[in-house]
Scaffold this motif. Structure first.
Motif, PDB file in Angstrom:
ATOM      1  N   THR A  80      -8.329   4.747 -10.855  1.00  0.00           N
ATOM      2  CA  THR A  80      -7.816   4.945  -9.481  1.00  0.00           C
ATOM      3  C   THR A  80      -7.882   6.912  -9.164  1.00  0.00           C
ATOM      4  O   THR A  80      -7.440   7.282  -9.777  1.00  0.00           O
ATOM      5  CB  THR A  80      -6.832   4.625  -9.020  1.00  0.00           C
ATOM      6  OG1 THR A  80      -6.740   3.251  -9.299  1.00  0.00           O
ATOM      7  CG2 THR A  80      -6.799   4.003  -7.374  1.00  0.00           C
TER       8      THR A  80
ATOM      9  N   GLU B 254       1.027  -1.331   0.051  1.00  0.00           N
ATOM     10  CA  GLU B 254       0.038  -0.109  -0.331  1.00  0.00           C
ATOM     11  C   GLU B 254       0.583   1.575  -0.175  1.00  0.00           C
ATOM     12  O   GLU B 254       2.104   1.165  -0.410  1.00  0.00           O
ATOM     13  CB  GLU B 254      -1.010   0.187   1.080  1.00  0.00           C
ATOM     14  CG  GLU B 254      -1.363  -1.287   1.429  1.00  0.00           C
ATOM     15  CD  GLU B 254      -0.777  -2.373   2.779  1.00  0.00           C
ATOM     16  OE1 GLU B 254      -1.392  -3.138   2.943  1.00  0.00           O
ATOM     17  OE2 GLU B 254       0.323  -2.275   2.122  1.00  0.00           O
ATOM     18  N   ASN B 255       0.084   2.382   0.235  1.00  0.00           N
ATOM     19  CA  ASN B 255       0.920   3.004   0.231  1.00  0.00           C
ATOM     20  C   ASN B 255      -0.080   4.406   1.357  1.00  0.00           C
ATOM     21  O   ASN B 255      -1.154   4.835   1.236  1.00  0.00           O
ATOM     22  CB  ASN B 255       0.757   4.811  -1.110  1.00  0.00           C
ATOM     23  CG  ASN B 255       1.860   5.592  -0.202  1.00  0.00           C
ATOM     24  OD1 ASN B 255       2.563   6.156   1.144  1.00  0.00           O
ATOM     25  ND2 ASN B 255       1.285   6.833  -1.457  1.00  0.00           N
ATOM     26  N   ALA B 256       0.458   3.938   2.679  1.00  0.00           N
ATOM     27  CA  ALA B 256      -0.586   4.953   3.597  1.00  0.00           C
ATOM     28  C   ALA B 256      -0.763   6.003   4.104  1.00  0.00           C
ATOM     29  O   ALA B 256      -1.219   6.765   5.051  1.00  0.00           O
ATOM     30  CB  ALA B 256       0.570   3.983   4.957  1.00  0.00           C
TER      31      ALA B 256
ATOM     32  N   GLN C  54      -7.540  10.317  -3.477  1.00  0.00           N
ATOM     33  CA  GLN C  54      -8.057   9.699  -2.735  1.00  0.00           C
ATOM     34  C   GLN C  54      -6.938   8.996  -1.980  1.00  0.00           C
ATOM     35  O   GLN C  54      -7.330   8.034  -0.735  1.00  0.00           O
ATOM     36  CB  GLN C  54      -9.736   9.662  -2.326  1.00  0.00           C
ATOM     37  CG  GLN C  54     -10.984  10.714  -3.007  1.00  0.00           C
ATOM     38  CD  GLN C  54     -11.733  10.073  -3.748  1.00  0.00           C
ATOM     39  OE1 GLN C  54     -11.988   9.917  -4.515  1.00  0.00           O
ATOM     40  NE2 GLN C  54     -13.333   9.769  -1.998  1.00  0.00           N
ATOM     41  N   ALA C  55      -6.898   8.430  -3.300  1.00  0.00           N
ATOM     42  CA  ALA C  55      -5.470   7.419  -3.023  1.00  0.00           C
ATOM     43  C   ALA C  55      -5.061   7.032  -3.988  1.00  0.00           C
ATOM     44  O   ALA C  55      -4.885   7.377  -4.905  1.00  0.00           O
ATOM     45  CB  ALA C  55      -5.986   5.605  -3.258  1.00  0.00           C
TER      46      ALA C  55
ATOM     47  N   TYR D  31     -13.783   5.077  -4.686  1.00  0.00           N
ATOM     48  CA  TYR D  31     -12.005   5.553  -5.217  1.00  0.00           C
ATOM     49  C   TYR D  31     -11.233   4.816  -6.631  1.00  0.00           C
ATOM     50  O   TYR D  31     -10.739   5.992  -7.534  1.00  0.00           O
ATOM     51  CB  TYR D  31     -10.558   6.234  -4.983  1.00  0.00           C
ATOM     52  CG  TYR D  31     -10.383   4.995  -3.981  1.00  0.00           C
ATOM     53  CD1 TYR D  31      -9.227   4.266  -4.029  1.00  0.00           C
ATOM     54  CD2 TYR D  31     -10.973   4.447  -2.561  1.00  0.00           C
ATOM     55  CE1 TYR D  31      -8.795   2.326  -3.886  1.00  0.00           C
ATOM     56  CE2 TYR D  31      -9.882   2.980  -1.979  1.00  0.00           C
ATOM     57  CZ  TYR D  31      -8.803   2.825  -2.197  1.00  0.00           C
ATOM     58  OH  TYR D  31      -8.394   1.724  -1.386  1.00  0.00           O
TER      59      TYR D  31
ATOM     60  N   TYR E  79      -3.886   3.623   8.538  1.00  0.00           N
ATOM     61  CA  TYR E  79      -2.762   3.344   7.864  1.00  0.00           C
ATOM     62  C   TYR E  79      -1.769   3.652   8.452  1.00  0.00           C
ATOM     63  O   TYR E  79      -0.663   2.752   8.342  1.00  0.00           O
ATOM     64  CB  TYR E  79      -3.072   3.717   6.231  1.00  0.00           C
ATOM     65  CG  TYR E  79      -4.388   1.957   5.960  1.00  0.00           C
ATOM     66  CD1 TYR E  79      -3.446   0.982   5.429  1.00  0.00           C
ATOM     67  CD2 TYR E  79      -5.274   2.473   6.080  1.00  0.00           C
ATOM     68  CE1 TYR E  79      -4.208   0.219   5.050  1.00  0.00           C
ATOM     69  CE2 TYR E  79      -6.319   0.923   5.781  1.00  0.00           C
ATOM     70  CZ  TYR E  79      -5.605   0.050   5.086  1.00  0.00           C
ATOM     71  OH  TYR E  79      -6.595  -1.165   3.905  1.00  0.00           O
ATOM     72  N   LYS E  80      -2.267   5.102   8.362  1.00  0.00           N
ATOM     73  CA  LYS E  80      -0.041   5.786   9.000  1.00  0.00           C
ATOM     74  C   LYS E  80       0.537   5.205   9.881  1.00  0.00           C
ATOM     75  O   LYS E  80       1.498   4.943  10.262  1.00  0.00           O
ATOM     76  CB  LYS E  80      -1.063   7.379   8.762  1.00  0.00           C
ATOM     77  CG  LYS E  80      -1.299   8.039   7.470  1.00  0.00           C
ATOM     78  CD  LYS E  80      -1.269   9.449   7.642  1.00  0.00           C
ATOM     79  CE  LYS E  80      -1.594  10.099   6.365  1.00  0.00           C
ATOM     80  NZ  LYS E  80      -2.461  11.670   6.900  1.00  0.00           N
TER      81      LYS E  80
ATOM     82  N   LYS F   9     -14.719   0.132  -3.990  1.00  0.00           N
ATOM     83  CA  LYS F   9     -14.098   0.656  -3.129  1.00  0.00           C
ATOM     84  C   LYS F   9     -14.918   2.782  -4.648  1.00  0.00           C
ATOM     85  O   LYS F   9     -14.287   2.358  -5.331  1.00  0.00           O
ATOM     86  CB  LYS F   9     -12.999   1.382  -3.143  1.00  0.00           C
ATOM     87  CG  LYS F   9     -12.602   0.266  -1.596  1.00  0.00           C
ATOM     88  CD  LYS F   9     -11.486  -0.078  -1.762  1.00  0.00           C
ATOM     89  CE  LYS F   9     -11.185  -1.159  -0.688  1.00  0.00           C
ATOM     90  NZ  LYS F   9      -9.828  -2.102  -0.396  1.00  0.00           N
TER      91      LYS F   9
ATOM     92  N   LYS G  80      -3.582   7.568   2.649  1.00  0.00           N
ATOM     93  CA  LYS G  80      -4.608   6.876   3.432  1.00  0.00           C
ATOM     94  C   LYS G  80      -5.436   7.888   4.722  1.00  0.00           C
ATOM     95  O   LYS G  80      -4.235   8.931   4.786  1.00  0.00           O
ATOM     96  CB  LYS G  80      -4.533   5.768   3.119  1.00  0.00           C
ATOM     97  CG  LYS G  80      -4.307   4.972   2.297  1.00  0.00           C
ATOM     98  CD  LYS G  80      -4.691   3.443   2.406  1.00  0.00           C
ATOM     99  CE  LYS G  80      -4.578   3.049   1.359  1.00  0.00           C
ATOM    100  NZ  LYS G  80      -5.018   1.517   1.358  1.00  0.00           N
ATOM    101  N   GLY G  81      -5.758   7.440   5.566  1.00  0.00           N
ATOM    102  CA  GLY G  81      -6.629   8.340   6.681  1.00  0.00           C
ATOM    103  C   GLY G  81      -5.196   7.282   8.092  1.00  0.00           C
ATOM    104  O   GLY G  81      -4.133   6.765   7.669  1.00  0.00           O
TER     105      GLY G  81
END
Length: 367
Positions: free
Chosen positions: A272, A124-126, A276-277, A201, A133-134, A199, A129-130
């Motif tokens: 995508t 992923e790429n945290a 948002q992502a 996004y 995930y961070k 999803k 994201k929110g």
């Protein structure tokens, strides 16, 4: 063969990108004789490994819910279960904990408490994201002995630089062997393909809008979910009217094998929403180019690293949907341009050798 034993944890076993890559890695290691314990849910692509005698799978029930609170409750329950399960390997020497994606934090914590080697395969790429995930990314950087990233873009967000390796994904040979690149016949099909999820996004709504705007072409959408959930989503978002009237649009639910869709497409698009992502790699784009298909992808992320604009595809954000539609028309109405870009896409995909990738991953995982 190494004497080390691998214990792999993956939260949700479906047919999306990260479990597909995991299956390729584990299968390569199983063929080399490694003993592997796999801890994941049931019913997805990873279950195809059950025929190997040197693999033992520990299964639990898990699925997403439309209720975020319920999803989080189920997630926490699995983390507690896998944290406790991990201690069954407490007294076994030379055990490596291989954590696929950010989500299995429970067993990663248990592994460090037991003094096991912990390797994360970070898909992923945290950082786009929110907070959830961070937080998981922060814990990963504290718990992992080694972090494997799938693109330089993804790795650039990590504060930690030591013990971080970039290894782009690849496709298993059994997958690419089922693809039949032929730009001449592909051009005649005039078919736009997208593989996505529900999803918001991921661009399902925008894809349906494109199909309505471009009735001269065929649009195929493969959604990684059940038919029931897809119908509920279309109804809730008032998209049923568009899909009912659009004879040029076909929507398919989750598929165990998507090669037939690539073999009957002309181009593949990824919509995508990068606000948002962000796609950290873009396995769909690599699958498409391995089938000799040009792609249209977002302008940001690891997926954008794979596309040279105007060479093997185009980079256009979903916010410019009219531009996406325009470039679809440009490609599907110009045979000479299409064949040149299709050949470039196929040539680019040849650089992603699955055997080399599995060898590199095995070396890092087993140290």
């Amino acid at each position: 063969m190494s004497g080390k034993k691998l214990v792999c944890f993956h939260l949700f076993n479906d047919y999306s990108g990260s479990p597909k890559v995991l299956k390729m890695v584990l299968e390569g290691m199983l063929r080399k004789g490694y003993r592997i314990d796999l801890v994941s849910s049931k019913g997805g692509v990873l279950d195809e490994l059950l025929s190997y005698e040197n693999l033992h799978k520990h299964t639990y029930p898990y699925r997403f819910s439309n209720n975020p609170a319920m999803t989080m409750l189920r997630y926490c329950a699995v983390q507690l279960y896998t944290f406790l399960l991990a201690f069954r390997w407490l007294f076994q020497k030379d055990v490596v904990f291989y954590i696929n994606t950010l989500l299995p934090v429970g067993p990663a914590l248990a592994g460090r408490l037991m003094g096991k080697r912990v390797v994360y395969h970070y898909h992923e790429n945290a950082f786009v994201k929110g907070a959830f995930y961070k937080t998981l990314a922060f814990l990963m950087q504290k718990l992992a002995h080694e972090i494997i990233c799938v693109s330089a873009y993804q790795a650039s967000f990590l504060q930690r630089k030591k013990g971080v390796t970039v290894i782009p994904n690849a496709l298993p040979k059994e997958f690419t062997d089922r693809l039949h690149p032929n730009p001449e016949t592909a051009f005649e099909r005039k078919t736009v393909l997208m593989l996505s999820s529900l999803k918001e996004y991921k661009g399902t709504r925008e894809f349906i809008e494109l199909a309505e705007k471009l009735p001269q072409y065929k649009f195929v959408l493969v959604i990684n979910d059940t038919e029931e959930n897809i119908n509920n989503y279309l109804a809730a978002n008032k998209l049923h009217d568009l899909t009912r009237g659009g004879i040029n649009l076909t929507i398919y639910p989750r598929q165990a094998d998507v090669t037939s869709f690539y073999n009957t497409a002309t181009i593949v698009i990824v919509l995508t929403n990068s606000r948002q992502a962000v796609e950290t790699f873009g396995l769909t784009a690599l699958e498409a180019m391995s089938a000799g298909l040009p792609v249209i992808v977002p302008t940001q992320g690891g997926i954008a690293e794979m596309v040279k604009d105007g060479n093997n595809g185009y980079k256009i954000d979903v916010q410019e949907l009219d531009a996406v539609g325009k470039h679809i028309c440009v490609l599907l109405d110009n045979k000479e341009l299409y064949i040149r870009m299709a050949n470039n896409a196929l040539l680019f995909s040849a650089g992603f050798d699955s055997e080399k990738v599995v060898t590199k991953l095995t070396q890092i995982i087993t140290d």
